[in-house]
Design a protein around this motif. Structure first.
Motif, PDB file in Angstrom:
ATOM      1  N   GLY A   1     -15.437  -6.599  -4.094  1.00 25.98           N
ATOM      2  CA  GLY A   1     -16.260  -7.797  -4.101  1.00 25.98           C
ATOM      3  C   GLY A   1     -15.992  -8.744  -2.957  1.00 25.98           C
ATOM      4  N   GLY A   2     -15.312  -8.294  -1.892  1.00 28.94           N
ATOM      5  CA  GLY A   2     -15.013  -9.166  -0.760  1.00 28.94           C
ATOM      6  C   GLY A   2     -14.592  -8.360   0.441  1.00 28.94           C
ATOM      7  N   PHE A   3     -14.295  -9.045   1.550  1.00 28.35           N
ATOM      8  CA  PHE A   3     -13.815  -8.357   2.750  1.00 28.35           C
ATOM      9  C   PHE A   3     -12.605  -7.487   2.413  1.00 28.35           C
ATOM     10  N   VAL A   4     -12.507  -6.321   3.042  1.00 27.48           N
ATOM     11  CA  VAL A   4     -11.276  -5.522   2.974  1.00 27.48           C
ATOM     12  C   VAL A   4     -10.649  -5.570   4.366  1.00 27.48           C
ATOM     13  N   SER A   5      -9.978  -6.689   4.645  1.00 31.68           N
ATOM     14  CA  SER A   5      -9.278  -6.873   5.914  1.00 31.68           C
ATOM     15  C   SER A   5      -7.879  -6.286   5.859  1.00 31.68           C
ATOM     16  N   ALA A   6      -7.360  -6.082   4.653  1.00 32.31           N
ATOM     17  CA  ALA A   6      -6.042  -5.465   4.500  1.00 32.31           C
ATOM     18  C   ALA A   6      -6.090  -4.006   4.918  1.00 32.31           C
ATOM     19  N   SER A   7      -4.965  -3.508   5.345  1.00 30.75           N
ATOM     20  CA  SER A   7      -4.847  -2.088   5.671  1.00 30.75           C
ATOM     21  C   SER A   7      -4.481  -1.317   4.409  1.00 30.75           C
ATOM     22  N   PRO A   8      -4.988  -0.100   4.259  1.00 29.74           N
ATOM     23  CA  PRO A   8      -4.641   0.689   3.069  1.00 29.74           C
ATOM     24  C   PRO A   8      -3.205   1.177   3.111  1.00 29.74           C
ATOM     25  N   THR A   9      -2.600   1.253   1.946  1.00 26.94           N
ATOM     26  CA  THR A   9      -1.269   1.832   1.772  1.00 26.94           C
ATOM     27  C   THR A   9      -1.413   3.106   0.944  1.00 26.94           C
ATOM     28  N   LEU A  10      -0.778   4.178   1.376  1.00 23.15           N
ATOM     29  CA  LEU A  10      -0.852   5.457   0.680  1.00 23.15           C
ATOM     30  C   LEU A  10       0.498   5.738   0.025  1.00 23.15           C
TER      31      LEU A  10
ATOM     32  N   GLY B   1     -19.334  -4.052   8.622  1.00 21.08           N
ATOM     33  CA  GLY B   1     -18.584  -5.252   8.968  1.00 21.08           C
ATOM     34  C   GLY B   1     -17.455  -4.926   9.924  1.00 21.08           C
ATOM     35  N   ASP B   2     -16.806  -5.971  10.450  1.00 20.37           N
ATOM     36  CA  ASP B   2     -15.677  -5.778  11.358  1.00 20.37           C
ATOM     37  C   ASP B   2     -14.606  -4.917  10.697  1.00 20.37           C
ATOM     38  N   VAL B   3     -13.947  -4.093  11.488  1.00 20.63           N
ATOM     39  CA  VAL B   3     -12.847  -3.279  10.986  1.00 20.63           C
ATOM     40  C   VAL B   3     -11.547  -3.872  11.519  1.00 20.63           C
ATOM     41  N   PHE B   4     -11.082  -4.902  10.819  1.00 22.00           N
ATOM     42  CA  PHE B   4      -9.786  -5.525  11.119  1.00 22.00           C
ATOM     43  C   PHE B   4      -8.658  -4.684  10.538  1.00 22.00           C
ATOM     44  N   SER B   5      -8.946  -4.020   9.432  1.00 22.61           N
ATOM     45  CA  SER B   5      -8.001  -3.152   8.738  1.00 22.61           C
ATOM     46  C   SER B   5      -7.479  -2.064   9.675  1.00 22.61           C
TER      47      SER B   5
ATOM     48  N   PRO C   1      -1.255  11.326  -2.928  1.00 20.09           N
ATOM     49  CA  PRO C   1      -1.170   9.873  -2.748  1.00 20.09           C
ATOM     50  C   PRO C   1      -2.329   9.146  -3.402  1.00 20.09           C
ATOM     51  N   GLU C   2      -2.026   7.957  -3.899  1.00 23.88           N
ATOM     52  CA  GLU C   2      -3.072   7.001  -4.262  1.00 23.88           C
ATOM     53  C   GLU C   2      -3.316   6.086  -3.060  1.00 23.88           C
ATOM     54  N   ILE C   3      -4.479   5.439  -3.074  1.00 25.56           N
ATOM     55  CA  ILE C   3      -4.895   4.579  -1.972  1.00 25.56           C
ATOM     56  C   ILE C   3      -4.921   3.148  -2.490  1.00 25.56           C
ATOM     57  N   ILE C   4      -4.100   2.294  -1.899  1.00 24.88           N
ATOM     58  CA  ILE C   4      -3.884   0.934  -2.371  1.00 24.88           C
ATOM     59  C   ILE C   4      -4.429  -0.033  -1.332  1.00 24.88           C
ATOM     60  N   ALA C   5      -5.278  -0.962  -1.749  1.00 32.83           N
ATOM     61  CA  ALA C   5      -5.813  -1.949  -0.801  1.00 32.83           C
ATOM     62  C   ALA C   5      -6.278  -3.186  -1.545  1.00 32.83           C
ATOM     63  N   GLY C   6      -6.031  -4.339  -0.939  1.00 36.76           N
ATOM     64  CA  GLY C   6      -6.488  -5.608  -1.484  1.00 36.76           C
ATOM     65  C   GLY C   6      -7.811  -6.026  -0.871  1.00 36.76           C
ATOM     66  N   SER C   7      -8.485  -6.935  -1.561  1.00 38.09           N
ATOM     67  CA  SER C   7      -9.790  -7.420  -1.137  1.00 38.09           C
ATOM     68  C   SER C   7      -9.824  -8.938  -1.190  1.00 38.09           C
TER      69      SER C   7
END
Length: 497
Positions: free
Chosen positions: A158-167, A112-116, A176-182
Motif C-alpha cells: 500500500g505504499g512505496f517500496v524504497s526498502a531493499s529486500p532481505t532474503l 516508480g523510481d527504483v531506490f531499492s 529463502p523468504e523475501i522480506i521488505a517494508g513499505s
C-alpha cells in the motif's frame, strides 16, 4: 591525491570522482577477472573503477536518471562472467555486463523510481539466479535473468517500496523468504511463490524505508526479523513480537539495523543510526555506553569491522554533517573523518590493498567516493570544483516558511521548530505536479528536518508538514495555506555538472 601504502604496493586513491550525489553503498566485485575487486557505485551514472583509480572500459554506464540503488554483482545469466543489477530513478532496474553494456531484456520497467537495492538468489531451485527489488510504484518484483517475471510476481503493497529486500529462510524449509517494508507502514514476508508467510505483514507506526535484518537474537536457533521505523521492531518468524521489543528512538529511522556481536558474548547486538547511534542487546536492553549522540542525523546504516587492527570490532557510520565516525563497542569515539558534505551512504569495509587492515570506502554528497584508512589520520581532500567555487556547509538548514528560493540542483533541508518526534511527515509538490510527495521528517540537531528533491530553475515548490502524529493530535504546519519557494538558476552548479 593518494593514500600512503603500508604494503609497498601501488597506493590507493583517496577519492574517486563521480558527476553527482552518491547516496548508496558501493559494491566491491572482480569484474575484469584479474583477481582484484573493482569499486562499483551509482550516481549520475554507474561507475566501476580499478583500485588504481582508473575507470574500467565501458564505464561510466548511463541510465536516464540517477542511480540511487546499491549495485548487485553476480553471474546472473550463467555465462561464467559477472553482471551488474542496479535500480534507477527512471523507474527501471538495469542489467549491465562487465563491459558496461546492457544485458538482453534489460532494463525492466516498473511504475516508480527504483531506490531499492536488488537482491540476487536462486529462488525457484532451477540453478539460476533471480533478482528481487522494490519500486516506488508500491510493488516488489522478481525477475529471471532473461527479464521475465517469476510466477507470482510482482506483489503489491500500500505504499512505496524504497526498502531493499532481505532474503532469509524464516520457516526452515530450505528456501529463502523475501522480506521488505513499505511506506504503508507494514513489514511483509513472502514465500518464493508470492504468497504471504503466515503471521505477516506486521504493522509499525510510520513508513518503513529501512531494510530489514534477520538473525538469531534470543539464542533459540531460529531467526528473528528486525526493522526500523518510528521505533526499532523485532519479531519472531511467525510474526509475534520478540519480548523486549519494539524499542523507542528519538527520531524516525531510515537506516537499516546491523546485527553484530560487539561484546564478544557470542550473540549479536542490534546497531542502528538515527538521531543517535543506538546499540541494543537481544533482549532490548541498551548495550552499556549507548546510545551516543554524534551531533548529526545518521541516515547511513552502520558497518562493523576491526578497522584499526586492535582485534576488536568497531562501528563505522556516516552523518549529515559529513563526518565518518569510528566508534568502539563500548561507545567511545575512536576517530572521525570528513567528506565535507552530507553522507547518506553506508560504509563498505574491505582490505583493498591486501595488507591485513581494512579501508573505509564511502560515498558522499560531495560527488566523491572516499577511501579512508582506519589506522592513520585521514588526508585532507578538496574536490576539484571546490578549489574554484568554494566548499559549502555540510548541511544548510532552511527554516520552514522563511526562505523564498533555493538554487538549481540543490536539495533543500527544511526544518521545523516544533518539538522533535518520531512520527512526522513533510509533503511537497512542484507546480507541474498533481500528487504530493511524502517525506518522513527526521531529527537533526534537535530539529525536525525534511529533504526535498532538487528541481530545475523556474520550478515553484509548495510544501506543508504534519507533525505530532504519534500523539494522536496531529498538527498541520502552516495551520492554513502552504509554504513555498522558487528554484533559481545557478551557473556555478551548471559548470560543476
Amino acid at each position: 591525491m593518494t593514500s600512503p601504502s603500508r604494503s609497498g604496493k601501488s597506493p590507493l586513491p583517496a577519492m574517486l570522482a563521480t558527476g553527482g550525489y552518491v547516496s548508496a553503498q558501493v559494491t566491491l566485485a572482480d569484474l575484469d577477472g584479474d583477481g582484484r575487486p573493482e569499486i562499483i557505485a551509482g550516481s549520475d551514472a554507474l561507475y566501476a573503477w580499478r583500485l588504481n583509480g582508473q575507470l574500467l572500459p565501458g564505464f561510466p554506464a548511463k541510465g536516464r536518471n540517477f542511480f540511487a540503488s546499491r549495485p548487485a554483482v553476480a553471474d546472473f545469466n550463467g555465462d561464467g562472467r559477472p553482471e551488474i543489477l542496479v535500480g534507477c530513478d527512471d523507474d527501471a532496474l538495469y542489467g549491465f555486463d562487465a563491459a558496461g553494456q546492457l544485458l538482453p531484456g534489460w532494463p525492466r520497467r516498473t511504475g516508480g523510481d527504483v531506490f531499492s537495492s536488488p537482491a540476487l538468489a536462486d529462488l525457484d531451485n532451477d540453478g539460476q539466479l533471480e533478482v528481487v527489488v522494490g519500486s516506488d510504484d508500491g510493488c516488489l518484483y522478481a525477475w529471471r535473468a532473461d527479464g521475465t517475471l517469476l510466477p507470482g510476481w510482482p506483489q503489491p503493497t500500500g505504499g512505496f517500496v524504497s526498502a531493499s529486500p532481505t532474503l532469509a529462510d524464516l520457516d526452515g524449509d530450505g528456501r529463502p523468504e523475501i522480506i521488505a517494508g513499505s511506506w504503508d507502514s507494514r513489514l511483509y514476508v513472502w514465500r518464493v511463490d508470492g504468497t504471504l508467510l503466515p503471521g505477516w505483514p506486521q504493522p509499525t507506526g510510520h513508513f518503513i524505508w529501512s531494510t530489514a535484518a534477520a538473525g538469531d537474537l534470543d539464542g533459540d536457533g531460529c531467526p528473528e526479523v528486525v526493522v526500523a521505523s518510528d521505533r526499532l521492531y523485532a519479531w519472531r518468524a511467525d510474526g509475534t513480537p520478540l519480548p523486549g521489543w519494539p524499542q523507542p528512538t528519538g527520531s524516525y529511522a531510515v537506516g537499516s539495523p546491523r546485527l553484530a556481536d560487539l561484546d564478544g558474548d557470542g550473540r549479536p547486538e542490534v546497531i542502528l543510526g538515527a538521531d543517535r547511534l543506538y546499540v541494543w542487546q537481544g533482549d532490548g536492553c541498551p548495550l552499556p555506553g549507548f546510545p551516543v549522540d554524534l551531533g548529526a542525523y545518521l541516515w547511513s546504516s552502520p558497518a562493523v569491522g576491526d578497522v584499526d587492527g586492535d582485534g576488536r570490532p568497531e562501528i563505522v557510520i556516516g552523518g549529515w554533517d559529513g563526518q565518518v565516525t569510528v566508534a568502539a563497542g563500548d561507545g567511545r569515539i575512536k576517530t572521525t573523518y570528513s567528506t565535507g558534505r552530507p553522507i547518506f551512504a553506508t560504509p563498505t569495509l574491505a582490505d583493498l590493498d591486501q595488507d591485513g587492515q581494512l579501508e573505509i570506502i564511502i560515498g558522499s554528497w560531495d560527488s566523491n567516493i572516499h577511501i579512508f584508512r582506519g589506522d592513520v589520520q585521514a588526508e585532507k581532500t578538496t574536490p576539484f570544483w571546490a578549489r574554484f567555487f568554494g566548499r559549502a556547509e555540510p548541511v544548510r538548514l532552511l527554516p520552514a516558511g522563511q526562505f523564498s528560493h533555493v538554487r538549481e540542483f540543490a536539495a533543500p533541508f527544511v526544518t521545523f521548530s516544533n518539538p522533535p518526534g518520531s512520527r512526522a511527515v513533510l509533503r511537497y509538490r512542484a507546480n507541474f505536479e498533481t500528487e504530493w510527495h511524502p517525506v518522513p521528517l527526521v531529527v537533526h540537531r534537535g530539529r525536525l528536518t525534511g529533504l526535498i528533491q532538487p528541481f530545475l530553475a523556474g520550478t515553484r515548490v509548495a510544501y506543508y508538514a504534519e507533525l505530532g502524529l504519534e500523539s494522536g493530535r496531529p498538527q498541520r504546519v502552516p495551520a492554513s495555506g502552504l509554504f513555498g519557494y522558487t528554484v533559481k538558476a545557478d551557473w556555478r552548479a551548471r559548470l560543476r555538472r
